[in-house]
Design an enzyme around this catalytic site. Structure first.
Site, mmCIF file in Angstrom:
data_model
loop_
_atom_site.group_PDB
_atom_site.id
_atom_site.type_symbol
_atom_site.label_atom_id
_atom_site.label_comp_id
_atom_site.label_asym_id
_atom_site.label_seq_id
_atom_site.Cartn_x
_atom_site.Cartn_y
_atom_site.Cartn_z
ATOM 1 N N GLY A 294 135.708 104.292 -24.173
ATOM 2 C CA GLY A 294 134.824 104.362 -25.329
ATOM 3 C C GLY A 294 135.649 104.832 -26.522
ATOM 4 O O GLY A 294 136.891 104.875 -26.463
ATOM 5 N N SER B 75 129.633 104.172 -26.948
ATOM 6 C CA SER B 75 130.181 104.004 -28.309
ATOM 7 C C SER B 75 129.777 102.659 -28.908
ATOM 8 O O SER B 75 129.556 102.552 -30.116
ATOM 9 C CB SER B 75 131.711 104.092 -28.273
ATOM 10 O OG SER B 75 132.125 105.323 -27.752
ATOM 11 N N ALA C 67 126.058 102.678 -30.476
ATOM 12 C CA ALA C 67 125.642 103.539 -31.591
ATOM 13 C C ALA C 67 125.164 102.674 -32.750
ATOM 14 O O ALA C 67 125.844 101.733 -33.158
ATOM 15 C CB ALA C 67 126.799 104.431 -32.020
ATOM 16 N N GLN C 68 124.006 103.012 -33.238
ATOM 17 C CA GLN C 68 123.413 102.197 -34.302
ATOM 18 C C GLN C 68 123.670 102.833 -35.662
ATOM 19 O O GLN C 68 124.124 102.208 -36.601
ATOM 20 C CB GLN C 68 121.910 102.059 -34.063
ATOM 21 C CG GLN C 68 121.572 101.324 -32.778
ATOM 22 C CD GLN C 68 120.076 101.372 -32.455
ATOM 23 O OE1 GLN C 68 119.307 102.086 -33.077
ATOM 24 N NE2 GLN C 68 119.671 100.592 -31.458
ATOM 25 N N GLY D 146 125.646 105.520 -37.158
ATOM 26 C CA GLY D 146 126.953 105.592 -37.784
ATOM 27 C C GLY D 146 127.663 106.898 -37.514
ATOM 28 O O GLY D 146 127.418 107.546 -36.499
ATOM 29 N N ARG E 270 116.035 116.322 -34.018
ATOM 30 C CA ARG E 270 115.503 115.530 -32.906
ATOM 31 C C ARG E 270 114.668 116.321 -31.919
ATOM 32 O O ARG E 270 113.679 115.813 -31.398
ATOM 33 C CB ARG E 270 116.669 114.912 -32.135
ATOM 34 C CG ARG E 270 117.186 113.734 -32.854
ATOM 35 C CD ARG E 270 118.232 113.033 -32.065
ATOM 36 N NE ARG E 270 118.688 111.947 -32.903
ATOM 37 C CZ ARG E 270 119.854 111.355 -32.774
ATOM 38 N NH1 ARG E 270 120.677 111.730 -31.828
ATOM 39 N NH2 ARG E 270 120.186 110.367 -33.569
ATOM 40 N N GLU F 175 132.006 112.671 -25.390
ATOM 41 C CA GLU F 175 130.746 113.243 -24.901
ATOM 42 C C GLU F 175 130.898 114.030 -23.612
ATOM 43 O O GLU F 175 130.111 114.944 -23.339
ATOM 44 C CB GLU F 175 129.697 112.122 -24.737
ATOM 45 C CG GLU F 175 128.302 112.677 -24.527
ATOM 46 C CD GLU F 175 127.207 111.639 -24.640
ATOM 47 O OE1 GLU F 175 127.432 110.574 -25.264
ATOM 48 O OE2 GLU F 175 126.113 111.889 -24.098
ATOM 49 N N SER G 269 128.419 112.630 -33.103
ATOM 50 C CA SER G 269 129.169 112.474 -31.850
ATOM 51 C C SER G 269 130.295 111.461 -31.943
ATOM 52 O O SER G 269 131.344 111.652 -31.311
ATOM 53 C CB SER G 269 128.246 112.152 -30.688
ATOM 54 O OG SER G 269 127.254 111.270 -31.093
ATOM 55 N N LEU G 270 130.122 110.396 -32.721
ATOM 56 C CA LEU G 270 131.270 109.493 -32.905
ATOM 57 C C LEU G 270 132.392 110.262 -33.604
ATOM 58 O O LEU G 270 133.566 110.104 -33.291
ATOM 59 C CB LEU G 270 130.859 108.267 -33.731
ATOM 60 C CG LEU G 270 129.890 107.288 -33.045
ATOM 61 C CD1 LEU G 270 129.485 106.183 -34.016
ATOM 62 C CD2 LEU G 270 130.495 106.670 -31.792
HETATM 63 C C1 LIG Z 1 121.854 103.899 -27.972
HETATM 64 C C2 LIG Z 1 122.788 104.946 -28.516
HETATM 65 C C3 LIG Z 1 122.927 105.100 -29.896
HETATM 66 C C4 LIG Z 1 123.784 106.087 -30.417
HETATM 67 N N1 LIG Z 1 123.949 106.193 -31.774
HETATM 68 C C5 LIG Z 1 124.867 107.062 -32.270
HETATM 69 C C6 LIG Z 1 125.159 107.104 -33.659
HETATM 70 O O1 LIG Z 1 124.605 106.357 -34.460
HETATM 71 N N2 LIG Z 1 126.107 107.996 -34.090
HETATM 72 C C7 LIG Z 1 126.768 108.837 -33.240
HETATM 73 O O2 LIG Z 1 127.602 109.629 -33.686
HETATM 74 N N3 LIG Z 1 126.511 108.796 -31.910
HETATM 75 C C8 LIG Z 1 125.600 107.932 -31.408
HETATM 76 N N4 LIG Z 1 125.375 107.878 -30.057
HETATM 77 C C9 LIG Z 1 126.179 108.732 -29.183
HETATM 78 C C10 LIG Z 1 127.595 108.169 -29.096
HETATM 79 O O3 LIG Z 1 127.532 106.775 -28.954
HETATM 80 C C11 LIG Z 1 128.345 108.745 -27.914
HETATM 81 O O4 LIG Z 1 128.203 110.127 -27.848
HETATM 82 C C12 LIG Z 1 129.841 108.456 -28.035
HETATM 83 O O5 LIG Z 1 130.015 107.087 -28.254
HETATM 84 C C13 LIG Z 1 130.555 108.894 -26.796
HETATM 85 O O6 LIG Z 1 131.838 108.326 -26.801
HETATM 86 P P1 LIG Z 1 132.750 108.499 -25.513
HETATM 87 O O7 LIG Z 1 133.995 107.724 -25.790
HETATM 88 O O8 LIG Z 1 132.839 109.922 -25.178
HETATM 89 O O9 LIG Z 1 131.908 107.816 -24.335
HETATM 90 P P2 LIG Z 1 131.548 106.293 -24.084
HETATM 91 O O10 LIG Z 1 131.606 105.504 -25.328
HETATM 92 O O11 LIG Z 1 130.275 106.264 -23.319
HETATM 93 O O12 LIG Z 1 132.722 105.794 -23.148
HETATM 94 C C14 LIG Z 1 132.848 106.263 -21.835
HETATM 95 C C15 LIG Z 1 133.859 105.396 -21.104
HETATM 96 O O13 LIG Z 1 134.138 105.976 -19.843
HETATM 97 C C16 LIG Z 1 134.020 104.984 -18.822
HETATM 98 N N5 LIG Z 1 133.755 105.665 -17.557
HETATM 99 C C17 LIG Z 1 132.651 106.368 -17.179
HETATM 100 N N6 LIG Z 1 132.823 106.855 -15.942
HETATM 101 C C18 LIG Z 1 134.054 106.459 -15.530
HETATM 102 C C19 LIG Z 1 134.809 106.649 -14.337
HETATM 103 N N7 LIG Z 1 134.342 107.356 -13.285
HETATM 104 N N8 LIG Z 1 136.050 106.074 -14.268
HETATM 105 C C20 LIG Z 1 136.557 105.362 -15.311
HETATM 106 N N9 LIG Z 1 135.891 105.171 -16.468
HETATM 107 C C21 LIG Z 1 134.661 105.713 -16.560
HETATM 108 C C22 LIG Z 1 132.938 104.061 -19.346
HETATM 109 O O14 LIG Z 1 132.955 102.816 -18.696
HETATM 110 C C23 LIG Z 1 133.362 103.988 -20.820
HETATM 111 O O15 LIG Z 1 134.445 103.109 -20.976
HETATM 112 C C24 LIG Z 1 124.504 106.921 -29.526
HETATM 113 C C25 LIG Z 1 124.362 106.760 -28.153
HETATM 114 C C26 LIG Z 1 123.524 105.788 -27.648
HETATM 115 C C27 LIG Z 1 123.391 105.637 -26.165
#
Ligand SMILES: Cc1cc2nc3c(=O)[nH]c(=O)nc-3n(C[C@H](O)[C@H](O)[C@H](O)COP(=O)(O)OP(=O)(O)OC[C@H]3O[C@@H](n4cnc5c(N)ncnc54)[C@H](O)[C@@H]3O)c2cc1C
Length: 480
Positions: A15, A44, A47-48, A50, A270, A351, A367-368
């Site tokens: 992500g 990621s 996310a809608q 921003g 929220r 996250e 969170s982004l």
């Molecule tokens: C519908 C929605 C809308 C959102 N809108 C916003 C927004 O507008 N603004 C904002 O700031 N945040 C928003 N968020 C929150 C934000 O998207 C996330 O908190 C952020 O993208 C997390 O990024 P990340 O890279 O930590 O995790 P992720 O983007 O979820 O990436 C996790 C990665 O880990 C991989 N993974 C998981 N488990 C394993 C494993 N055991 N082995 C190997 N790989 C694994 C997954 O496949 C993925 O590639 C939103 C979330 C959702 C669900």
């Protein structure tokens, strides 16, 4: 891929957080492992709204910090909040320079949207597909880097440590079921959230908190796991995951109605809005989001319009049934300012990490931002040798640590039901104790283990604070 003896750092998850680590590490080498294609399965991409940054002339990182702290019920870590909000404007400018197609205003400055809990317009966005625009741009860049060895189709299952408790490697499973071991002394967990452990969630199916299970099994400290954010406006039409109706819709004027009347200030944080929606639904009222008066709603929110239309409704003319759904994990694997966990050689970013930015509740679109800042901090720390001395995170509570086992665990649906019924918007000690007892017998299973950690953390906190609401105690935590 067989067993590797390389000591190249391994980033788990692709992500925004994992991609950022790989990007920021270059030209230092790293291995990036992910179960799917580079961007698939990541929250990621979904996310809608921003990414928040104090860019406007009437804004400052200090104001952003005040809003962040307030949304988090004053439980956030002041130093972390100041550091991340201060970094935000530059993060957005660099993403823009990397090619993220952020929307621009008429004067060619970034167009900034307003979201709940923010006192200023400060959300940089790309239509309502901001996460996809940002993640694809960063992934496109990472894919061009010779320094990043990308392995798709690999699911991480266990971390390995040496006799001193330091990271020694990682066990993964390939799509064909084969087990793969990578020897390395540096691992960055970027595995995302845990919403998939709840029956009602907006998170992708990959969000099962497995990074938390893997880290805890090798002794890493976790904190704040009971601070689970419920998004107040998930589209309630029986889909799993539930489509999200972005907060920005309410920022643009969409109203929440229960049996036809407004009942809450839609732009409050929220947890407040989610609890109000929950209370209306509990008392038998039909809660809907009315976006019919939002000007140009179909062109301003095309991604939401598509989600709504796929559910057989029309964003411009229908009332949209909504319910709260698990959306974001404020807690996670505890890290310091360099994203180091309490286990030497293990970093956590995005996250899966508990940086201290969110406290009891995440401010929208922070969170982004956190994914980028914590990812860049880990990358800077991975280079060099100082990490060997250990970080600032205190050791884990031994009682929270459980070993993995080979015995078959419960069905995931069972864990989801237990968490939904005990750790929802409103919680009681009775339900939480039942959940802890039930999940206690299953902690050899990763999903049940993380569920147990969440319920245990909620049971230990008698207050009603942030996203954690106990109905059997007063706000201060004494018996009601
Ligand atoms: C519908 C929605 C809308 C959102 N809108 C916003 C927004 O507008 N603004 C904002 O700031 N945040 C928003 N968020 C929150 C934000 O998207 C996330 O908190 C952020 O993208 C997390 O990024 P990340 O890279 O930590 O995790 P992720 O983007 O979820 O990436 C996790 C990665 O880990 C991989 N993974 C998981 N488990 C394993 C494993 N055991 N082995 C190997 N790989 C694994 C997954 O496949 C993925 O590639 C939103 C979330 C959702 C669900």
């Amino acid at each position: 891929m067989g067993t590797s003896t390389d000591s190249t750092p391994v980033v788990v998850g692709s992500g925004l957080a994992g991609l950022t680590v790989a990007r920021a590490l270059a030209p230092e080498r790293c291995i990036l492992v992910t179960p799917d294609d580079l961007t698939a399965g990541a929250a990621s991409m979904w996310a809608q709204g921003g990414i928040a940054a104090a860019i406007g002339e009437d804004d400052s990182p200090e104001l952003h910090a005040v809003d962040t702290r307030r949304a988090g019920a004053d439980l956030g870590d002041a130093g972390t909040i100041a550091r991340i909000t201060a970094a935000a404007p530059d993060v957005v400018r660099r993403l823009h320079a990397l090619g993220v197609p952020f929307d621009l205003a008429a004067d060619q400055a970034l167009d900034l949207a307003l979201e709940g809990g923010h006192s200023r317009r400060r959300i940089a966005h790309a239509g309502d597909r901001s996460g996809a625009a940002i993640t694809r741009t960063v992934a496109g860049h990472v894919a061009t880097l010779d320094s990043v060895e990308i392995h798709t189709g690999l699911h991480a299952r266990r971390l390995l440590t040496d006799s001193a408790g330091k990271i020694a490697g990682l066990v993964l499973r390939s799509a064909s079921g084969a087990e793969v071991t990578i020897d390395t002394d540096r691992i960055v967990l970027a595995t995302g959230g845990l919403g998939g452990l709840f029956a009602h969630t907006t998170n992708p199916r990959t969000a099962l908190g497995q990074g938390i299970a893997m880290a805890s099994r090798v002794g890493a400290r976790t904190d704040d796991l009971h601070f689970v954010q419920f998004h107040p406006t998930a589209l309630d039409v029986g889909l799993d995951p539930m489509p999200l109706l972005t907060e920005a819709l309410r920022g643009a004027g969409a109203a929440l109605l229960a049996d036809g009347s407004r009942f809450v200030d839609e732009l409050q944080p929220r947890d407040v809005v989610a609890a109000a929606v929950w209370a209306q639904a509990q008392s038998g009222r039909r809660v809907v989001l009315d976006a019919r008066d939002v000007p140009d709603v179909l062109t301003r929110f095309p991604a939401v319009a598509d989600l709504v239309s796929a559910a057989g409704l029309d964003l411009a003319s229908d009332l949209l049934p909504v319910a709260p759904a698990v959306h974001y994990a404020m807690g996670g694997v505890t890290v310091d300012a360099r994203s180091r966990t309490s286990v030497p050689g293990l970093w956590a970013v995005g996250e899966v990490a508990r940086t201290g930015l969110h406290g009891g509740n995440r401010l929208a679109s922070n969170s982004l931002l956190e994914a980028v800042v914590s990812g860049e901090a880990a990358a800077a720390d991975l280079i060099g040798d100082t990490w060997r001395a250990g970080g600032d995170v205190p050791a884990a509570d031994r009682e929270s640590l459980r070993a993995a086992g080979e015995a078959p665990g419960p069905a995931l649906d069972e864990v989801r039901q237990v968490l939904e019924s005990s750790c929802g918007v409103l919680r009681t000690a009775h339900d939480l104790r039942e959940a802890v007892d039930r999940l206690d017998a299953w902690t050899q299973d990763d999903a049940a283990y993380v569920g147990w950690l969440i319920a245990r953390s909620a049971l230990a906190d008698p207050r009603s604070v942030g996203a954690h609401r106990r109905v059997d105690t007063t706000a201060a935590g004494s018996a009601a």
